[in-house]
Design an enzyme around this catalytic site. Structure first.
Site, PDB file in Angstrom:
ATOM      1  N   GLU A 179      13.837 -71.243 117.591  1.00  0.00           N
ATOM      2  CA  GLU A 179      14.434 -72.573 117.548  1.00  0.00           C
ATOM      3  C   GLU A 179      13.524 -73.507 118.325  1.00  0.00           C
ATOM      4  O   GLU A 179      12.746 -73.071 119.163  1.00  0.00           O
ATOM      5  CB  GLU A 179      15.810 -72.547 118.223  1.00  0.00           C
ATOM      6  CG  GLU A 179      15.787 -72.681 119.755  1.00  0.00           C
ATOM      7  CD  GLU A 179      15.152 -71.509 120.486  1.00  0.00           C
ATOM      8  OE1 GLU A 179      15.059 -70.419 119.887  1.00  0.00           O
ATOM      9  OE2 GLU A 179      14.752 -71.677 121.657  1.00  0.00           O
TER      10      GLU A 179
ATOM     11  N   LYS B  80       5.636 -72.734 128.580  1.00  0.00           N
ATOM     12  CA  LYS B  80       6.344 -71.993 127.524  1.00  0.00           C
ATOM     13  C   LYS B  80       5.527 -70.839 126.938  1.00  0.00           C
ATOM     14  O   LYS B  80       6.073 -69.845 126.492  1.00  0.00           O
ATOM     15  CB  LYS B  80       6.790 -72.950 126.428  1.00  0.00           C
ATOM     16  CG  LYS B  80       7.935 -73.847 126.901  1.00  0.00           C
ATOM     17  CD  LYS B  80       8.718 -74.421 125.756  1.00  0.00           C
ATOM     18  CE  LYS B  80      10.029 -75.013 126.248  1.00  0.00           C
ATOM     19  NZ  LYS B  80       9.826 -76.268 127.023  1.00  0.00           N
TER      20      LYS B  80
ATOM     21  N   SER C 194       5.643 -78.325 135.256  1.00  0.00           N
ATOM     22  CA  SER C 194       5.875 -77.394 134.142  1.00  0.00           C
ATOM     23  C   SER C 194       5.042 -77.714 132.911  1.00  0.00           C
ATOM     24  O   SER C 194       4.755 -76.828 132.112  1.00  0.00           O
ATOM     25  CB  SER C 194       7.359 -77.366 133.787  1.00  0.00           C
ATOM     26  OG  SER C 194       7.837 -78.675 133.529  1.00  0.00           O
TER      27      SER C 194
HETATM   28  C1  LIG Z   1      10.813 -76.968 127.654  1.00  0.00           C
HETATM   29  C2  LIG Z   1      10.306 -77.579 128.890  1.00  0.00           C
HETATM   30  C3  LIG Z   1      11.089 -77.627 130.068  1.00  0.00           C
HETATM   31  C4  LIG Z   1      12.511 -77.168 130.140  1.00  0.00           C
HETATM   32  O1  LIG Z   1      12.713 -75.818 129.898  1.00  0.00           O
HETATM   33  P1  LIG Z   1      13.016 -74.761 131.045  1.00  0.00           P
HETATM   34  O2  LIG Z   1      13.403 -73.551 130.291  1.00  0.00           O
HETATM   35  O3  LIG Z   1      14.131 -75.309 131.873  1.00  0.00           O
HETATM   36  O4  LIG Z   1      11.797 -74.597 131.835  1.00  0.00           O
HETATM   37  C5  LIG Z   1      10.510 -78.147 131.215  1.00  0.00           C
HETATM   38  N1  LIG Z   1       9.251 -78.617 131.219  1.00  0.00           N
HETATM   39  C6  LIG Z   1       8.483 -78.607 130.100  1.00  0.00           C
HETATM   40  C7  LIG Z   1       7.109 -79.164 130.182  1.00  0.00           C
HETATM   41  C8  LIG Z   1       8.971 -78.083 128.911  1.00  0.00           C
HETATM   42  O5  LIG Z   1       8.201 -78.080 127.817  1.00  0.00           O
END
Ligand SMILES: *Cc1c(COP(=O)(O)O)cnc(C)c1O
Length: 398
Positions: free
Chosen positions: A109, A87, A375
């Site tokens: 948000e 993020k 992610s």
């Molecule tokens: C917020 C988040 C997501 C989901 O958000 P996307 O916009 O779909 O990437 C996925 N993995 C993690 C670790 C997150 O914090």
């Protein structure tokens, strides 16, 4: 709306916004078009990503997982980025853009709080005032992230409308932006919402795929057969996919949250269980009932628990360039345990959906080179894991 940038992805996206939002959206598009072509802006952002956030993130060969499933698995390590998830790529980019636009205040948000923390972090770094809207229900179940935001100097406003979750927090943040468009920038957290947000967020996240492509060529000597990412709003997935947009032989797979299964309706699988409609300013796939009412969603991972998907994914889906299967809560937990015990990595439960899908499909993936985007890291999910795995023998075999 100026037409200098495409406002749609095929039929999807667009600007379904009240008149009062049009002027700030147009101003944002103008600024973004100017700065994305400005080498000084781009090199300042690149320096922040390198010297502060920790880019490039590594590409890790998952040797034991590979041996266990008979495929060649590589992990793109966004879990190692500062604040523990992808993020920050977007919040640093948008905060810098806002600063260049002369804004002094950031509005955002947050659902589980991950985007709120990444926004508060970027604001502290760049000296911007930060206000984060969070549903009261989410705030109650995500106390540690609320505290993190406050420690970083942000003001957290709990939203008491509607279901008191992410959807309501987005509405409230947009309202606050309309009330103060000159001083404030609305820093949206995923590749969704009205144009230009889906394009801006995707461009700030495409560094994931660009790095991963160069790294896998250098380390494996070839492109992946398949690139896999979890899909909430869609920002980490689109960031990965864009790196391979022109590599038509690389299969792109976005894994949605199958929750407790599609049949019972307790899930967040917009492609498997939804249909096109309008939410938060864009035309895209979403979960709605026969009357067009947005449905409640469920996922073990808060970051995938959202009723709509970013419009660029809707277009990739219809064109057949990417596919969007799902992993259930139980399959994601298996993915989590596999990465923990075979690779020494505790992934976020969101990311664990991508791993869970790979495990589920291991027979089809035999001998293939599989790139998984991790992610984020799983420290934030310890309470959920304790509750979910408590009855299931957490120390048991995967
Ligand atoms: C917020 C988040 C997501 C989901 O958000 P996307 O916009 O779909 O990437 C996925 N993995 C993690 C670790 C997150 O914090």
């Amino acid at each position: 709306m100026s037409l200098s940038a495409p406002t749609r992805f095929g039929d999807y996206g667009g600007v379904f916004a009240p008149e009062t939002l049009m002027a700030p959206l147009e101003a944002l598009e103008r600024a973004w078009l100017a700065f994305r072509g400005d080498p000084a802006f781009m090199s300042e952002l690149a320096a922040l990503l390198r010297d502060y956030a920790g880019r490039p993130t590594p590409l890790t060969p998952a040797r034991r997982l590979s041996a266990a499933i008979g495929a060649e698995v590589w992990l793109k390590r966004e879990d190692l980025l500062h604040t523990g998830a992808h993020k920050l790529n977007n919040t640093l980019g948008q905060a810098l853009l806002a600063k260049r636009m002369g804004k002094t205040k950031i509005l955002a948000e947050t659902g589980a709080g991950q985007h709120g923390v990444a926004t508060a972090t970027a604001c502290a770094l760049l000296g911007l005032e930060c206000t984060v809207y969070m549903g009261a229900v989410d705030a109650a179940r995500q106390r540690p992230n609320l505290l993190r935001m406050e420690l970083l100097g942000a003001r957290v406003i709990e939203v008491e409308h509607g279901q008191k979750t992410l959807k309501d927090a987005i509405n409230e943040a947009m309202r606050a932006w309309v009330a103060d468009p000159h001083e404030s920038h609305y820093l949206l957290g995923s590749a969704l919402g009205p144009h230009p947000f889906p394009s801006i967020v995707a461009e700030f996240q495409q560094v994931i795929g660009q790095e991963a492509r160069a790294q896998i060529l250098a380390q494996a000597g070839a492109l992946p057969d398949i690139a896999v990412a979890c899909v909430g709003g869609g920002s980490n997935a689109i960031g990965l996919f864009r790196g391979f947009a022109n590599d038509v032989d690389v299969e792109l797979v976005g894994v949605e949250a199958g929750g407790e299964g599609i049949a019972g309706g307790r899930h967040a699988a917009r492609f498997a269980g939804g249909s096109p409609g309008v939410l938060h300013g864009a035309y895209t796939y979403l979960l709605q009932d026969a009357d067009g009412q947005v449905r409640e969603t469920h996922s073990v991972s808060a970051g995938l628990d959202y009723p709509a998907v970013g419009p660029e994914h809707a277009e990739l889906h219809d064109r057949g360039r990417a596919t969007y299967p799902y992993a259930t809560d139980a399959e994601a937990l298996l993915g989590f345990q596999a990465l923990a015990k075979l690779e020494g990595i505790l992934p976020a439960l969101e990311s664990a959906h991508a791993v869970g899908w790979v495990l589920k499909e291991k027979d089809k993936l035999r001998r293939k080179r599989v790139l998984i985007n991790v992610s984020g890291r799983g420290d934030k999910d310890l309470d959920t894991l304790r509750a979910a795995l408590g009855q299931q023998n957490p120390g048991g075999a995967t």
